[in-house]
Write a protein that holds these residues in place. Structure first.
Motif, PDB file in Angstrom:
ATOM      1  N   GLU A  44     150.233 -63.697 116.863  1.00  0.00           N
ATOM      2  CA  GLU A  44     150.707 -64.104 115.541  1.00  0.00           C
ATOM      3  C   GLU A  44     150.789 -62.903 114.608  1.00  0.00           C
ATOM      4  OE1 GLU A  44     151.876 -67.069 114.867  1.00  0.00           O
ATOM      5  OE2 GLU A  44     151.352 -67.759 116.888  1.00  0.00           O
ATOM      6  N   SER A  45     151.955 -62.714 114.015  1.00  0.00           N
ATOM      7  CA  SER A  45     152.125 -61.627 113.048  1.00  0.00           C
ATOM      8  C   SER A  45     151.491 -62.017 111.719  1.00  0.00           C
ATOM      9  CB  SER A  45     153.609 -61.356 112.811  1.00  0.00           C
ATOM     10  OG  SER A  45     154.234 -60.955 113.998  1.00  0.00           O
ATOM     11  N   VAL A  46     151.065 -60.997 110.974  1.00  0.00           N
ATOM     12  CA  VAL A  46     150.568 -61.217 109.614  1.00  0.00           C
ATOM     13  C   VAL A  46     151.750 -60.993 108.671  1.00  0.00           C
ATOM     14  CG1 VAL A  46     148.999 -60.381 107.814  1.00  0.00           C
ATOM     15  CG2 VAL A  46     148.241 -60.443 110.208  1.00  0.00           C
ATOM     16  N   GLY A  47     152.037 -61.959 107.835  1.00  0.00           N
ATOM     17  CA  GLY A  47     153.147 -61.833 106.898  1.00  0.00           C
ATOM     18  C   GLY A  47     152.717 -61.139 105.617  1.00  0.00           C
ATOM     19  N   ALA A  48     153.653 -60.544 104.921  1.00  0.00           N
ATOM     20  CA  ALA A  48     153.351 -59.885 103.650  1.00  0.00           C
ATOM     21  C   ALA A  48     154.489 -60.154 102.677  1.00  0.00           C
ATOM     22  CB  ALA A  48     153.176 -58.387 103.865  1.00  0.00           C
ATOM     23  N   GLN A  49     154.138 -60.551 101.438  1.00  0.00           N
ATOM     24  CA  GLN A  49     155.162 -60.794 100.431  1.00  0.00           C
ATOM     25  C   GLN A  49     155.435 -59.513  99.677  1.00  0.00           C
ATOM     26  OE1 GLN A  49     156.822 -63.544 100.381  1.00  0.00           O
ATOM     27  NE2 GLN A  49     155.484 -64.460 101.926  1.00  0.00           N
ATOM     28  N   THR A  50     156.701 -59.152  99.569  1.00  0.00           N
ATOM     29  CA  THR A  50     157.057 -57.953  98.804  1.00  0.00           C
ATOM     30  C   THR A  50     158.208 -58.309  97.875  1.00  0.00           C
ATOM     31  OG1 THR A  50     158.846 -57.109 100.201  1.00  0.00           O
ATOM     32  CG2 THR A  50     156.612 -56.632 100.933  1.00  0.00           C
ATOM     33  N   VAL A  51     158.516 -57.408  96.912  1.00  0.00           N
ATOM     34  CA  VAL A  51     159.647 -57.665  96.013  1.00  0.00           C
ATOM     35  C   VAL A  51     160.954 -57.674  96.800  1.00  0.00           C
ATOM     36  CG1 VAL A  51     158.641 -56.822  93.877  1.00  0.00           C
ATOM     37  CG2 VAL A  51     159.756 -55.196  95.429  1.00  0.00           C
ATOM     38  N   MET A  52     160.932 -57.067  97.996  1.00  0.00           N
ATOM     39  CA  MET A  52     162.118 -57.040  98.838  1.00  0.00           C
ATOM     40  C   MET A  52     162.199 -58.268  99.733  1.00  0.00           C
ATOM     41  SD  MET A  52     163.542 -54.240  97.946  1.00  0.00           S
ATOM     42  CE  MET A  52     164.715 -53.797  99.241  1.00  0.00           C
ATOM     43  N   GLY A  53     161.231 -59.166  99.589  1.00  0.00           N
ATOM     44  CA  GLY A  53     161.234 -60.363 100.430  1.00  0.00           C
ATOM     45  C   GLY A  53     160.122 -60.337 101.449  1.00  0.00           C
ATOM     46  N   GLU A  54     160.195 -61.271 102.400  1.00  0.00           N
ATOM     47  CA  GLU A  54     159.135 -61.410 103.395  1.00  0.00           C
ATOM     48  C   GLU A  54     159.135 -60.232 104.380  1.00  0.00           C
ATOM     49  OE1 GLU A  54     158.042 -65.195 105.141  1.00  0.00           O
ATOM     50  OE2 GLU A  54     156.290 -63.905 105.354  1.00  0.00           O
TER      51      GLU A  54
END
Lengths: 301, 188
Positions: A44-54
């Motif tokens: 499972e990947s860890v997701g990260a929220q950025t101003v550029m999107g997911e």
């Protein structure tokens, strides 16, 4: 904070970098953040929220390093943190350190020998042993893993004293096989030596080539601990897409999220990944063996 | 009770298994790099006290168990129930013999015990680590034996039998370690 562990880690990194410097293998600083993830069924990947999107944190630097190889980098390695969600335990951390390297001129046997040289310089273990996946099952579980049915595998698992298992279907052949491996075979591997498990079943090929029905892949064990995983790397673009697609279907079946595939990586394969062998090694576990630690938290904050 | 995912497993977590409340003693994640993860769990069945092992497929859930430990003062027994009281709220709890089990021989009135409650009812009682009890029966020891080299059995008021040094006599009060059932010292 354990300063001794920090020093040991620093020494190990220095040793690793000097090992590859001497062999003319170039270090690559692979980006940890990516717009795409991996399709592995059980990672499972860890997701990260950025101003550029997911974005996703990489679960290994594999795809980026292979793009480097396509671009003509030659022999390369990467040393740094990777992230796998849901993995926490004595030998698992969501963030852990991976050493991954690719060699253009080495066969899989040559790469295993190079892994052994690196380990020997760190742990002062010399003895190496090579055993095929089916031989290991035969020796330690007394079972013909290629031809055994799900029921026979389940029976063998319990006959060998395995603890009662919850939530695994009677006919789930792959999981009963995996349980025999992790509960009865792996603990016997690498007793005061390096044991290379080779010739994996084709369905466990991941991104290794398949020859004569066997995945050209190895895993290294020391004191029962899975330490490294190496491939004679698959080159064919269509075969990559086919395996990713199978992974995604399996994920859908298990109700797991399907994340975007790395098209930059897949497209780069059109230009041709050079023939090469690659291996990923768990650096925290290597440090645990060096420091005789029982829990990964003893070597990593 | 809420369901608990394997990712929330940790030592001391209480959950239901085959109708009995259990407590996790050890939780180990077993996951090959490319394979399905499992949780190898050692747990204590709180009804029987037995420690067992089971392997759960990671991602599965178990039902939580409403189990809490509280400190209660032991009051008395009428032979059928052993009665305890919360020294702050004065609430009383009656435990059956199955919950008392081996603790019976070390229960001293007004001692504070740890009582394990499941859905509000006592299922296990742990006496204090040390209790003081009077000897009601023991052979007369040899005069002058103060080193305690030898030993002899002695029965205390609760019926427990402990090995004591030869110089200890009937009517004396002794301190006992309830975890080992061993004599510690005389109490003046």
């Amino acid at each position: 904070m354990n300063v001794k562990a920090l020093q040991e880690r620093a020494n190990l990194y220095r040793q690793i970098r000097s090992f590859f410097y001497q062999r003319d293998v170039m270090e690559i600083d692979a980006p940890a953040l990516s717009t795409s993830a991996i399709s592995d069924v059980h990672i499972e990947s860890v997701g990260a929220q950025t101003v550029m999107g997911e974005r996703y944190l990489h679960t290994s630097p594999e795809f980026y390093l292979k793009r480097c190889l396509v671009a003509g980098s030659g022999d390369i390695y990467s040393l740094g943190s990777v992230f796998r969600d849901e993995e926490e335990g004595h030998q698992h951390r969501i963030e852990f350190t991976m050493l991954e390297w690719y060699r253009l001129g080495l066969t899989l046997e040559g790469l295993m020998n190079e892994v052994a040289e690196l380990i020997e310089s760190v742990l002062a273990i010399r003895a190496t042993e090579f055993i095929s996946y089916s031989q290991a099952f035969e020796r330690w579980a007394g079972i013909d893993v290629v031809n055994a049915s799900a029921a026979e595998l389940k029976l063998a698992y319990y006959d060998l004293g395995g603890a009662e298992v919850m939530g695994v279907e009677e006919d789930d052949r792959a999981l009963w096989e995996q349980l025999i491996l992790t509960e009865h075979v792996e603990p016997r591997l690498g007793q005061d030596r390096m044991t290379f498990l080779t010739h994996f079943p084709a369905r466990q090929a991941a991104l290794a080539k398949v020859k004569n029905g066997w995945a050209q892949r190895f895993e290294l064990y020391i004191n029962g601990v899975e330490l490294a995983n190496g491939y004679d790397e698959l080159q064919d673009e269509n075969e990559h897409r086919r395996r990713f697609e199978l992974d995604q279907q399996e994920r859908a079946k298990l109700g797991r999220i399907q994340r975007p595939l790395d098209e930059a990586f897949l497209n780069s394969l059109e230009q041709g990944l050079p023939e090469c062998c690659g291996v990923a090694l768990g650096v925290d576990r290597l440090l645990m063996l060096k420091m005789k630690a029982q829990h990964i938290s003893e070597v990593r904050d | 009770m809420a369901s608990i995912k394997t990712s929330d497993f940790k030592n001391g977590l209480k959950f239901m298994l085959d109708g009995d409340p259990c407590s996790i003693v050890d939780n180990t994640v077993v996951k090959p790099g490319k394979g399905q993860a499992f949780n190898r769990v050692k747990y204590r069945n709180l009804m029987t006290g037995r420690v067992l092992e089971k392997t759960f497929k990671s991602g599965d859930s178990v039902e939580g168990a409403d189990v809490t430990d509280i400190n209660l003062e032991y009051l008395y027994s009428d032979g059928e129930f052993w009665n305890f009281m919360d020294p702050e709220s004065f609430e009383q709890y009656a435990a059956e013999h199955s919950a008392i089990a081996d603790a019976e021989k070390f229960l001293v009135e007004q001692d504070v015990c740890t009582v394990t409650l499941w859905n509000g009812s006592p299922i296990a009682v742990t006496p204090p680590n040390f209790v003081e009890l009077e000897i009601t029966e023991t052979d007369p020891g040899l005069k002058g034996d103060t080193a305690g080299t030898g030993g002899k059995p002695a029965t205390v008021t609760t019926g427990a039998v402990v090995q004591v040094p030869l110089f200890v006599q009937i009517g004396e009060t002794i301190k006992i370690d309830t975890r080992t059932g061993e004599y510690v010292s005389r109490v003046k």
